[in-house]
Design a protein around this motif. Structure first.
Motif, PDB file in Angstrom:
ATOM      1  N   LYS A   7       7.372 -48.006   1.131  1.00  0.00           N
ATOM      2  CA  LYS A   7       7.104 -46.889   2.047  1.00  0.00           C
ATOM      3  C   LYS A   7       5.600 -46.642   2.086  1.00  0.00           C
ATOM      4  O   LYS A   7       5.004 -46.215   1.083  1.00  0.00           O
ATOM      5  CB  LYS A   7       7.807 -45.626   1.543  1.00  0.00           C
ATOM      6  N   PRO A   9       2.476 -44.632   2.572  1.00  0.00           N
ATOM      7  CA  PRO A   9       2.268 -43.185   2.597  1.00  0.00           C
ATOM      8  C   PRO A   9       1.510 -42.743   3.861  1.00  0.00           C
ATOM      9  O   PRO A   9       0.540 -43.391   4.256  1.00  0.00           O
ATOM     10  CB  PRO A   9       1.437 -42.899   1.348  1.00  0.00           C
ATOM     11  N   ILE A  26      -5.124 -45.953   0.280  1.00  0.00           N
ATOM     12  CA  ILE A  26      -3.761 -46.289  -0.160  1.00  0.00           C
ATOM     13  C   ILE A  26      -3.886 -47.315  -1.282  1.00  0.00           C
ATOM     14  O   ILE A  26      -4.523 -48.358  -1.108  1.00  0.00           O
ATOM     15  CB  ILE A  26      -2.941 -46.882   1.000  1.00  0.00           C
ATOM     16  N   HIS A  62      -3.689 -42.181  -2.222  1.00  0.00           N
ATOM     17  CA  HIS A  62      -2.312 -42.192  -1.701  1.00  0.00           C
ATOM     18  C   HIS A  62      -1.604 -43.382  -2.362  1.00  0.00           C
ATOM     19  O   HIS A  62      -1.826 -44.527  -1.988  1.00  0.00           O
ATOM     20  CB  HIS A  62      -2.333 -42.314  -0.173  1.00  0.00           C
ATOM     21  N   TRP A  63      -0.824 -43.091  -3.391  1.00  0.00           N
ATOM     22  CA  TRP A  63      -0.162 -44.155  -4.164  1.00  0.00           C
ATOM     23  C   TRP A  63       1.001 -44.734  -3.366  1.00  0.00           C
ATOM     24  O   TRP A  63       1.764 -43.988  -2.747  1.00  0.00           O
ATOM     25  CB  TRP A  63       0.353 -43.595  -5.487  1.00  0.00           C
ATOM     26  N   MET A  64       1.143 -46.047  -3.416  1.00  0.00           N
ATOM     27  CA  MET A  64       2.239 -46.703  -2.684  1.00  0.00           C
ATOM     28  C   MET A  64       2.960 -47.650  -3.652  1.00  0.00           C
ATOM     29  O   MET A  64       2.375 -48.643  -4.094  1.00  0.00           O
ATOM     30  CB  MET A  64       1.655 -47.497  -1.508  1.00  0.00           C
TER      31      MET A  64
END
Ligand SMILES: NC(=O)C1=CN([C@@H]2O[C@H](COP(=O)(O)OP(=O)(O)OC[C@H]3O[C@@H](n4cnc5c(N)ncnc54)[C@H](OP(=O)(O)O)[C@@H]3O)[C@@H](O)[C@H]2O)C=CC1
Ligand SMILES: O=C(O)CCC(=O)C(=O)O
Ligand SMILES: [Mg+2]
Length: 414
Positions: A7, A9, A26, A62-64
């Motif tokens: 997903k 982010p 990200i 923004h961690w993915m």
């Protein structure tokens, strides 16, 4: 094609190699097997806190989550140890961080870590080894250990070119060696596993070049080529010879007392940088007895693996040993240690290694203020003797805390 599990982010931006880091990058992460479930969420919490404190909301990661190892097999199905979309994401987003991944001994899958390093051509395994005041160590003066390991990460015997004893393939290779190459030295050819050790001029030069550039950029005093070239002349010996050639041909190093050691002046600081070499067995005793004589270390893959854990132990163990895998385009940060399966899910182990790997990542992004806060917090928690079991068992008067409580102790001290 199977459905994507990743997903992306909302609100984050891709990091593009060669361009400034956006304020909302990200960053893909692999949780990891075993203790990955303990240390990775703690790392994220600590790094988010450091970034928030340093930049007051102006910057945020923004961690993915991307998948590899056991979690990936659970999600994508049998044999999906590293799905293609994970490789693609690690390349597309260029900077990532991972927890440890299991490799079975003997049979079973080959190392996912090695597969990942080879696929992304992450040829530099960079592992700094420094002492944090207060950490228990077996040495009288651990502060003298201050080294940075550059381990070649894509070739050598470690790369997995080998055949099982008694297999048709092993028999074929042995027959080839005996019949066509005149090899008479295989002691028990009837049931013998065979491994091949590729060490190239290109692979060795680019690794030593990176180590020397690091020494220049960080004003270090020497680069030591560690090898076993007396025995493995055309692989380990090649690594040493190519290392000296790179120093001379590309950095203008001149022989010291007729060589083979050589040196050149750091163009940035004017300080002398010595290029020297050491045979691996002697090196392993000297790092204990005379650690101050070594600084940047460049070596082939397997030696680098052993040296990493040995040096980590000198400054307190692999609970606090960070690292990075770097190519000319990509960087994937990871701890030196493995999955420590007996501690998985117990919220017990030291998250220091992956947190300090993330600290290296922050510096790589140019987020120095947040990285400095992470270092300050590690030093303060250890200084207050609030530590995980690995340090507590060797320290007098320590307060032993779990993995997540250590992260909280760091955040409270930023
Ligand atoms: N990059 C990667 O993903 C790596 C993966 N591996 C894989 O990990 C698996 C297990 O390997 P193993 O040989 O047990 O080595 P590990 O590094 O996983 O663990 C060995 C010992 O080191 C100590 N240790 C490790 N991590 C921590 C930590 N975070 N905090 C405190 N102590 C720690 C523990 O010591 P103690 O028992 O004294 O408490 C542990 O028992 C294997 O499948 C191996 O292939 C190994 C290395 C790197
Ligand atoms: O891939 C593995 O399982 C081991 C890797 C390892 O020990 C290392 O890279 O230091
Ligand atoms: Mg290792």
């Amino acid at each position: 094609m199977s459905e994507s599990r990743i997903k992306v982010p909302a609100g984050g931006q891709k990091i593009v190699p060669g361009q400034p880091t956006p304020d909302n990058p990200i960053i893909p992460f692999i949780e990891g097997d075993g203790i990955g479930v303990d240390i990775t969420p703690v790392m994220i919490k600590v790094i988010d806190a450091a970034v928030a404190k340093a930049y007051g909301g102006r910057r945020r990661i923004h961690w993915m989550e991307v998948y590899a190892g056991e979690k990936s097999v659970g999600l994508y199905g049998p044999d999906q140890w590293i799905p293609q979309e994970t490789f693609d994401a690690l390349k597309e987003y260029s900077v990532s961080i991972k927890g440890p991944m299991t490799t079975p001994v003997g049979g079973g899958i080959r190392s996912l870590n090695v597969a990942l390093r080879q696929e992304l051509d992450l040829y530099q395994c960079l592992r700094p080894v420094r002492y944090f005041k207060g950490v228990p160590s077996p040495l009288k003066d651990p502060s003298k250990t201050d080294m940075v390991i550059f381990r070649e990460n894509t070739e050598d015997i470690y790369a997995g070119v080998e055949w099982q004893a008694d297999s048709d393939a092993a028999k074929k290779v042995i027959r080839f060696l005996q019949d066509e190459m005149g090899v008479t030295k295989i002691r028990f050819p009837q049931n013998c596993g065979i491994g091949v050790k590729p060490v190239s001029v290109e692979g060795s030069s680019r690794l030593v070049r990176a180590a020397i550039r690091y020494a220049i950029d960080n004003d270090r005093k020497s680069v030591t080529l560690v090898h076993k070239g007396n025995i493995m002349k055309f692989t380990e010996g090649l690594f040493r010879d190519v290392g000296y050639q790179v120093a001379k041909n590309e950095f203008g190093a001149q022989p010291i007392d007729g060589g083979p050691w050589c040196s050149f002046q750091n163009p940035a600081t004017g300080r002398e940088i010595v290029i020297k070499d050491a045979i691996a067995d002697a090196f392993l005793q000297q790092i204990l007895l005379r650690p101050a004589e070594y600084d940047v270390i460049a070596c082939c893959n397997l030696n680098g693996d052993y040296i990493s854990d040995a040096l980590a132990a000198q400054v307190g163990g692999i609970g606090i040993a960070p690292g990075a895998n770097i190519s000319d385009k990509y960087a994937c940060f990871e701890a030196t240690h493995g999955t420590a399966p007996k501690y998985a899910g117990l919220d017990k182990v030291n998250p220091g290694s992956i947190i300090l790997s993330a600290e290296m990542m922050l510096r790589h992004l140019g987020w120095r203020e947040a990285a400095d806060l992470v270092i300050k917090a590690v030093e303060a928690a250890i200084g207050d003797k609030v530590v995980t079991y690995d340090f507590a068992r060797l320290m007098d008067g320590a307060t032993e805390v779990g993995c997540s409580a250590f992260g909280d102790a760091m955040i409270a001290r930023m």
